[in-house]
Design an enzyme around this catalytic site. Structure first.
Site, mmCIF file in Angstrom:
data_model
loop_
_atom_site.group_PDB
_atom_site.id
_atom_site.type_symbol
_atom_site.label_atom_id
_atom_site.label_comp_id
_atom_site.label_asym_id
_atom_site.label_seq_id
_atom_site.Cartn_x
_atom_site.Cartn_y
_atom_site.Cartn_z
ATOM 1 N N HIS A 154 17.084 -15.415 -16.721
ATOM 2 C CA HIS A 154 17.672 -16.677 -17.180
ATOM 3 C C HIS A 154 16.754 -17.281 -17.963
ATOM 4 O O HIS A 154 16.101 -18.317 -17.734
ATOM 5 C CB HIS A 154 18.003 -17.258 -15.593
ATOM 6 C CG HIS A 154 18.714 -16.841 -14.608
ATOM 7 N ND1 HIS A 154 18.582 -16.138 -13.739
ATOM 8 C CD2 HIS A 154 20.259 -16.635 -14.839
ATOM 9 C CE1 HIS A 154 19.586 -15.351 -13.086
ATOM 10 N NE2 HIS A 154 20.565 -15.817 -13.747
ATOM 11 N N ASN A 155 17.156 -16.996 -19.276
ATOM 12 C CA ASN A 155 16.387 -17.669 -20.489
ATOM 13 C C ASN A 155 17.488 -18.024 -21.462
ATOM 14 O O ASN A 155 18.283 -17.719 -21.268
ATOM 15 C CB ASN A 155 15.379 -16.794 -20.905
ATOM 16 C CG ASN A 155 15.666 -15.199 -21.021
ATOM 17 O OD1 ASN A 155 16.938 -15.458 -21.612
ATOM 18 N ND2 ASN A 155 14.910 -14.115 -20.886
HETATM 19 ZN ZN LIG Z 1 23.911 -17.256 -16.376
#
Ligand SMILES: [Zn+2]
Length: 490
Positions: A242-243
């Site tokens: 999640h970047n």
């Molecule tokens: Zn997402």
């Protein structure tokens, strides 16, 4: 003939002085006491006074006319004490009064002796205090070390992130110039995200705004747009999955689907704006631990949002906090009505990325898709929700060489979470457990039961997705099914 009788010579020590006494034959007991008292300068001592003579080895010598003689090398020590007045002598005591200077001197000397005798004890006490203090420091240090060894627990950034100062330099950065080939490639769902640096990705996103006509339509200032995108980038955390690159991928897939399904002409610019911004902020400041963890670990986010999609609520809140900043506010020229519409739409889309809402959204869209109308505001809002959801989980809609590294990133993040959950005694989801998950096992069920039904549902309104997107997803499913078969022999 005269006979001379030699006296018995006695050496005594009184205090720090030495005296020599001669006791002649015939002297009485009283005479001896008197002589001793005189030697001790205590001439007023009476018969009740205590007179004590000791040899150097501590043996007491009876006071009598028959005192054995001795030498100056081994003198007797003489102590005289007034019994009735209770005052010791030893150093003498002339006046016999309790407060005589001699006695005070003696007392002081004695106190000094006692004080000296206590010196080692005092040192020992001080040493003991030092040990106690050291023990406390050691315990505190051990505690800090053991805390440092613990995985970072429940440290969630402030719900509303403070936005760092925005450097005006962004406004003067040279604009990236992309080739026609790149610009055309950016519109395709097969776009390879791994070839681009972060600044290039923000520039590609800026290009999307321009290309879709949003910059002109909503009178966005380019420096403001650049700053908005840079601040968004900086507020994505460096999680394995999640970047900011995931943010770019989701945005690019949404943009790709817009073109694939020719939605630029079917939707209003304000709809495109809602969808694009939703994708851009949809995972901002993600802490790398999902909602289940937030709730189970009772994190600050779970408390603030009462366990209701804490992450998605947080992403929205952070996104709008950035947009509220005048230097980043690309909505500043929107009318109040448009702003209200955009805000409502973005919140709806971002909150819909919580997969626990999946079933409900699928059912609603199925109903709407029966008679979908591009003029219907609610229909369009639901279409955007579905598109953002699809884009969010679209990795397997890309070629295998682009998609597969994302699975490794996802599992890395999952395993980090399950490791921490185990360490903290929290429930662990089997799909995140490194002891239970295999790559094909993780993908087959997800692609088959979540991804394909979702894209097929969307394809009811956007049939163009059957052209390139859905076939690629089915290819991925076949690949992982084959891999699973090889691994398990089933
Ligand atoms: Zn997402």
């Amino acid at each position: 003939m005269t006979t001379t009788v030699a006296p018995n010579r006695i050496h005594i020590k009184v205090g720090d002085k030495c005296e020599v006494l001669d006791l002649y034959p015939g002297c009485t007991h009283e005479d001896v006491r008197a002589i001793l008292c005189s030697a001790a300068d205590m001439v007023d001592a009476d018969k009740d006074s205590l007179i004590k003579l000791t040899k150097p080895d501590g043996t007491i010598v009876p006071v009598s006319p028959f005192l054995p003689g001795n030498t100056d090398k081994e003198p007797y020590t003489l102590q005289v004490q007034y019994r009735s007045r209770g005052s010791p002598n030893g150093a003498g005591g002339g006046g016999g009064g309790a407060a005589s200077p001699t006695k005070i001197g003696y007392l002081e000397a004695k106190l000094n002796d006692i004080s000296k005798a206590l010196e080692p004890l005092r040192e020992m006490q001080s040493f003991r205090e030092q040990i106690v203090s050291f023990q406390k420091r050691l315990e505190s240090a051990e505690k800090q070390i053991s805390m440092a060894n613990l995985p970072e627990t429940k440290v969630i950034p402030k719900a509303i992130k403070r936005i760092s100062k925005i450097d005006p330099i962004f406004a003067h950065q040279p604009k990236y110039v992309f080739t026609d080939e790149t610009v055309a490639y950016l519109k395709q769902p097969s776009f390879n995200n791994w070839q681009w640096e972060e600044n290039e990705m923000t520039a590609l996103m800026e290009h999307m705004f321009t290309e879709l006509g949003l910059v002109d339509k909503f009178k966005m200032e380019l420096p403001t747009l650049k700053r908005f995108l840079c601040v968004v980038k900086d507020n994505y955390n460096h999680n394995p999955f999640h970047n900011f690159r995931h943010c770019f991928c989701v945005t690019q897939m949404f943009y790709g689907m817009l073109h694939e399904a020719d939605l630029v002409s079917k939707l209003e610019p304000i709809d495109l704006l809602v969808g694009l911004i939703s994708c851009i902020i949809h995972d901002i400041d993600h802490p790398g631990f999902n909602n289940a963890y937030q709730v189970n670990a009772k994190t600050e986010l779970a408390i603030i949002y009462n366990d209701q999609s804490p992450l998605e609520n947080h992403h929205c809140a952070v996104g709008f906090t950035i947009l509220r900043n005048n230097d980043c506010n690309i909505f500043k020229n929107l009318s109040d009505k448009d702003y209200e519409h955009v805000r409502k739409g973005i919140i709806r889309c971002v909150l819909s990325t919580d997969l626990t809402k999946h079933g409900e959204i699928m059912t609603k869209f199925k109903a709407v898709s029966e008679n979908f109308n591009f003029a219907d505001v609610e229909h369009k809002a639901q279409l955007l929700v579905m598109m953002v959801k699809c884009a969010d989980i679209s990795n397997e809609a890309r070629p295998a060489d682009v998609a597969e590294p994302w699975l490794d990133c996802l599992l890395e993040e999952y395993f980090a979470q399950s490791d921490r959950e185990k360490a903290e005694g929290l429930p662990v989801a089997p799909f995140m457990d490194r002891d239970k998950v295999t790559k094909p096992g993780a993908q087959v069920g997800f692609i088959q039961f979540v991804m394909i039904p979702l894209f097929e549902n969307l394809a009811r309104v956007l049939p163009q997705l059957e052209g390139n997107v859905l076939p690629q997803i089915r290819k991925s499913l076949a690949y992982y099914q084959d891999l699973q078969q090889k691994m398990t022999g089933k």
